[in-house]
Motif scaffolding. Structure first.
Motif, PDB file in Angstrom:
ATOM      1  N   THR A  44      34.670   2.324  40.824  1.00  0.00           N
ATOM      2  CA  THR A  44      35.362   2.787  41.936  1.00  0.00           C
ATOM      3  C   THR A  44      34.258   3.390  42.790  1.00  0.00           C
ATOM      4  OG1 THR A  44      36.149   4.807  41.184  1.00  0.00           O
ATOM      5  CG2 THR A  44      37.895   2.640  40.914  1.00  0.00           C
ATOM      6  N   ASP A  45      34.514   3.246  44.246  1.00  0.00           N
ATOM      7  CA  ASP A  45      33.873   3.787  45.119  1.00  0.00           C
ATOM      8  C   ASP A  45      34.739   4.466  46.245  1.00  0.00           C
ATOM      9  OD1 ASP A  45      32.273   5.152  46.941  1.00  0.00           O
ATOM     10  OD2 ASP A  45      31.351   3.127  47.796  1.00  0.00           O
ATOM     11  N   PRO A  46      35.377   5.600  46.270  1.00  0.00           N
ATOM     12  CA  PRO A  46      34.517   6.828  45.712  1.00  0.00           C
ATOM     13  C   PRO A  46      34.569   6.842  44.060  1.00  0.00           C
ATOM     14  CG  PRO A  46      36.365   7.565  46.642  1.00  0.00           C
ATOM     15  CD  PRO A  46      36.400   6.144  46.962  1.00  0.00           C
ATOM     16  N   ALA A  47      33.559   7.261  43.691  1.00  0.00           N
ATOM     17  CA  ALA A  47      33.345   7.212  42.071  1.00  0.00           C
ATOM     18  C   ALA A  47      34.478   8.383  41.517  1.00  0.00           C
ATOM     19  CB  ALA A  47      31.918   7.553  41.483  1.00  0.00           C
ATOM     20  N   ALA A  48      34.545   9.456  42.167  1.00  0.00           N
ATOM     21  CA  ALA A  48      35.374  10.451  41.937  1.00  0.00           C
ATOM     22  C   ALA A  48      36.870   9.981  41.434  1.00  0.00           C
ATOM     23  CB  ALA A  48      35.569  11.506  42.775  1.00  0.00           C
ATOM     24  N   ARG A  49      37.197   8.696  41.500  1.00  0.00           N
ATOM     25  CA  ARG A  49      38.466   8.324  41.057  1.00  0.00           C
ATOM     26  C   ARG A  49      38.217   7.949  39.615  1.00  0.00           C
ATOM     27  NH1 ARG A  49      41.668   8.874  45.107  1.00  0.00           N
ATOM     28  NH2 ARG A  49      41.317   7.940  47.087  1.00  0.00           N
ATOM     29  N   GLY A  50      37.159   7.591  39.321  1.00  0.00           N
ATOM     30  CA  GLY A  50      36.643   7.187  38.096  1.00  0.00           C
ATOM     31  C   GLY A  50      37.031   5.730  37.762  1.00  0.00           C
ATOM     32  N   PRO A  51      36.672   5.354  36.702  1.00  0.00           N
ATOM     33  CA  PRO A  51      37.001   3.649  36.390  1.00  0.00           C
ATOM     34  C   PRO A  51      38.378   3.490  36.367  1.00  0.00           C
ATOM     35  CG  PRO A  51      35.442   4.488  34.548  1.00  0.00           C
ATOM     36  CD  PRO A  51      35.817   5.746  35.613  1.00  0.00           C
ATOM     37  N   LEU A  52      38.745   2.184  36.826  1.00  0.00           N
ATOM     38  CA  LEU A  52      40.232   2.008  36.718  1.00  0.00           C
ATOM     39  C   LEU A  52      40.421   0.741  35.709  1.00  0.00           C
ATOM     40  CD1 LEU A  52      41.279   1.826  40.473  1.00  0.00           C
ATOM     41  CD2 LEU A  52      41.817   3.630  38.780  1.00  0.00           C
ATOM     42  N   THR A  53      41.584   0.624  35.002  1.00  0.00           N
ATOM     43  CA  THR A  53      41.542  -0.460  34.106  1.00  0.00           C
ATOM     44  C   THR A  53      42.933  -1.173  34.479  1.00  0.00           C
ATOM     45  OG1 THR A  53      40.745   0.679  32.119  1.00  0.00           O
ATOM     46  CG2 THR A  53      42.203  -1.004  31.646  1.00  0.00           C
ATOM     47  N   VAL A  54      42.518  -2.485  34.656  1.00  0.00           N
ATOM     48  CA  VAL A  54      43.549  -3.444  35.160  1.00  0.00           C
ATOM     49  C   VAL A  54      44.726  -3.460  34.144  1.00  0.00           C
ATOM     50  CG1 VAL A  54      44.227  -5.805  35.802  1.00  0.00           C
ATOM     51  CG2 VAL A  54      42.137  -4.592  36.492  1.00  0.00           C
ATOM     52  N   ALA A  55      46.051  -3.252  34.616  1.00  0.00           N
ATOM     53  CA  ALA A  55      47.190  -3.274  33.563  1.00  0.00           C
ATOM     54  C   ALA A  55      47.863  -4.435  33.854  1.00  0.00           C
ATOM     55  CB  ALA A  55      48.040  -2.174  33.876  1.00  0.00           C
ATOM     56  N   GLY A  56      47.763  -5.310  34.963  1.00  0.00           N
ATOM     57  CA  GLY A  56      48.513  -6.254  35.489  1.00  0.00           C
ATOM     58  C   GLY A  56      48.146  -6.849  36.412  1.00  0.00           C
ATOM     59  N   ALA A  57      48.055  -8.134  36.557  1.00  0.00           N
ATOM     60  CA  ALA A  57      47.613  -8.893  38.065  1.00  0.00           C
ATOM     61  C   ALA A  57      48.490 -10.018  38.115  1.00  0.00           C
ATOM     62  CB  ALA A  57      46.137  -9.364  37.628  1.00  0.00           C
ATOM     63  N   ARG A  58      48.909 -10.364  39.508  1.00  0.00           N
ATOM     64  CA  ARG A  58      49.764 -11.557  39.814  1.00  0.00           C
ATOM     65  C   ARG A  58      49.526 -11.656  41.146  1.00  0.00           C
ATOM     66  NH1 ARG A  58      55.064 -10.579  42.109  1.00  0.00           N
ATOM     67  NH2 ARG A  58      55.279  -8.487  42.241  1.00  0.00           N
ATOM     68  N   TRP A  59      49.622 -12.931  41.526  1.00  0.00           N
ATOM     69  CA  TRP A  59      49.629 -13.632  42.702  1.00  0.00           C
ATOM     70  C   TRP A  59      50.956 -13.262  43.619  1.00  0.00           C
ATOM     71  CZ3 TRP A  59      45.269 -14.016  45.574  1.00  0.00           C
ATOM     72  CH2 TRP A  59      43.935 -14.140  44.755  1.00  0.00           C
ATOM     73  N   HIS A  60      51.142 -12.767  44.851  1.00  0.00           N
ATOM     74  CA  HIS A  60      52.153 -12.831  45.355  1.00  0.00           C
ATOM     75  C   HIS A  60      51.993 -13.548  46.807  1.00  0.00           C
ATOM     76  CE1 HIS A  60      56.352 -11.539  47.083  1.00  0.00           C
ATOM     77  NE2 HIS A  60      55.532 -11.153  48.216  1.00  0.00           N
ATOM     78  N   ARG A  61      52.431 -14.827  47.009  1.00  0.00           N
ATOM     79  CA  ARG A  61      52.106 -15.920  47.910  1.00  0.00           C
ATOM     80  C   ARG A  61      50.382 -15.711  48.047  1.00  0.00           C
ATOM     81  NH1 ARG A  61      55.926 -12.589  51.104  1.00  0.00           N
ATOM     82  NH2 ARG A  61      57.919 -13.928  50.588  1.00  0.00           N
ATOM     83  N   GLU A  62      49.773 -15.545  49.084  1.00  0.00           N
ATOM     84  CA  GLU A  62      48.335 -15.340  49.137  1.00  0.00           C
ATOM     85  C   GLU A  62      47.562 -14.002  49.005  1.00  0.00           C
ATOM     86  OE1 GLU A  62      46.358 -18.219  50.406  1.00  0.00           O
ATOM     87  OE2 GLU A  62      48.129 -19.367  50.029  1.00  0.00           O
ATOM     88  N   VAL A  63      48.376 -13.104  48.188  1.00  0.00           N
ATOM     89  CA  VAL A  63      47.902 -11.697  47.992  1.00  0.00           C
ATOM     90  C   VAL A  63      47.805 -11.645  46.473  1.00  0.00           C
ATOM     91  CG1 VAL A  63      48.517  -9.286  48.688  1.00  0.00           C
ATOM     92  CG2 VAL A  63      48.955 -11.130  50.464  1.00  0.00           C
ATOM     93  N   LEU A  64      46.807 -10.811  46.087  1.00  0.00           N
ATOM     94  CA  LEU A  64      46.520 -10.354  44.852  1.00  0.00           C
ATOM     95  C   LEU A  64      47.158  -9.138  44.666  1.00  0.00           C
ATOM     96  CD1 LEU A  64      45.417 -10.696  42.038  1.00  0.00           C
ATOM     97  CD2 LEU A  64      43.390  -9.812  42.938  1.00  0.00           C
ATOM     98  N   LEU A  65      47.960  -8.990  43.770  1.00  0.00           N
ATOM     99  CA  LEU A  65      48.665  -7.621  43.213  1.00  0.00           C
ATOM    100  C   LEU A  65      48.067  -6.989  41.991  1.00  0.00           C
ATOM    101  CD1 LEU A  65      52.412  -8.302  44.283  1.00  0.00           C
ATOM    102  CD2 LEU A  65      50.556  -7.116  45.704  1.00  0.00           C
ATOM    103  N   LEU A  66      47.631  -5.776  41.975  1.00  0.00           N
ATOM    104  CA  LEU A  66      47.110  -5.257  40.607  1.00  0.00           C
ATOM    105  C   LEU A  66      48.028  -4.036  40.376  1.00  0.00           C
ATOM    106  CD1 LEU A  66      43.215  -5.523  40.947  1.00  0.00           C
ATOM    107  CD2 LEU A  66      44.841  -7.208  39.957  1.00  0.00           C
ATOM    108  N   ALA A  67      48.071  -3.884  39.025  1.00  0.00           N
ATOM    109  CA  ALA A  67      48.753  -2.740  38.523  1.00  0.00           C
ATOM    110  C   ALA A  67      47.511  -2.058  37.755  1.00  0.00           C
ATOM    111  CB  ALA A  67      49.822  -3.105  37.718  1.00  0.00           C
TER     112      ALA A  67
END
Length: 173
Positions: A44-67
């Motif tokens: 991530t940038d800013p890096a202070a957030r630390g790395p993020l691990t994707v828990a879920g991904a789906r498309w809602h119409r033309e928009v990508l949604l991530l958890a």
């Protein structure tokens, strides 16, 4: 030319979606279905957030949604808004087509005309149906150049430049 980046941006977290910790993502990669799979770890940038691990991904119409792991509510996800998602350049697969380039390879290249006259510097690549090189010119003006072989016949990564052979009127826009 500047030192190549260690990471490349593949997305930007937008607003929360719903109440269960999903976020909209502005996709900045050609392969979102491979890049944003559950279990993928993104820097991530800013890096202070630390790395993020994707828990879920789906498309809602033309928009990508991530958890993301550890972010379970709308309020949690709101803290991530505008965070850039990155991957190490070393993790990018080799491109099979010698005429294909990653955006980060093009940004920073000098742009020159076919006769060698300087045109500016490639500062970004936009993907708006067609790929466009954003070339910054003297005086802060930007020129959008369609990234097609007829207009950009030469990309010399080792030499640090692209050749632009513009059709009549392109430089006047």
């Amino acid at each position: 030319m500047d030192t190549p980046p260690d990471t490349v941006v593949v997305g930007r977290i937008g607003r929360p979606h719903g109440v269960r910790g999903e976020a909209t993502v502005e996709v900045r990669t050609d392969d979102p279905d491979d890049r944003f799979v559950p279990g993928a770890v993104l820097l991530t940038d800013p890096a202070a957030r630390g790395p993020l691990t994707v828990a879920g991904a789906r498309w809602h119409r033309e928009v990508l949604l991530l958890a993301f792991e550890g972010y379970h509510s709308r309020e949690d996800v709101e803290t991530l808004r505008d965070t850039l998602l990155e991957v190490p350049v070393a993790d990018l697969p080799e491109l099979e087509d010698p005429e294909s380039f990653y955006d980060h390879q093009l940004v920073g290249l000098a742009a020159r005309l076919a006769d060698g006259a300087p045109l500016g510097t490639v500062t970004a690549v936009r993907h708006e149906g067609a790929e466009l090189l954003v070339v910054s010119r003297d005086g802060g003006r930007e020129l959008l150049v369609p990234f097609v072989a007829a207009i950009v016949p030469t990309v010399d990564l080792a030499g640090g430049f692209v050749v632009v052979d513009p059709p009549e009127g392109l430089l006047d826009l």
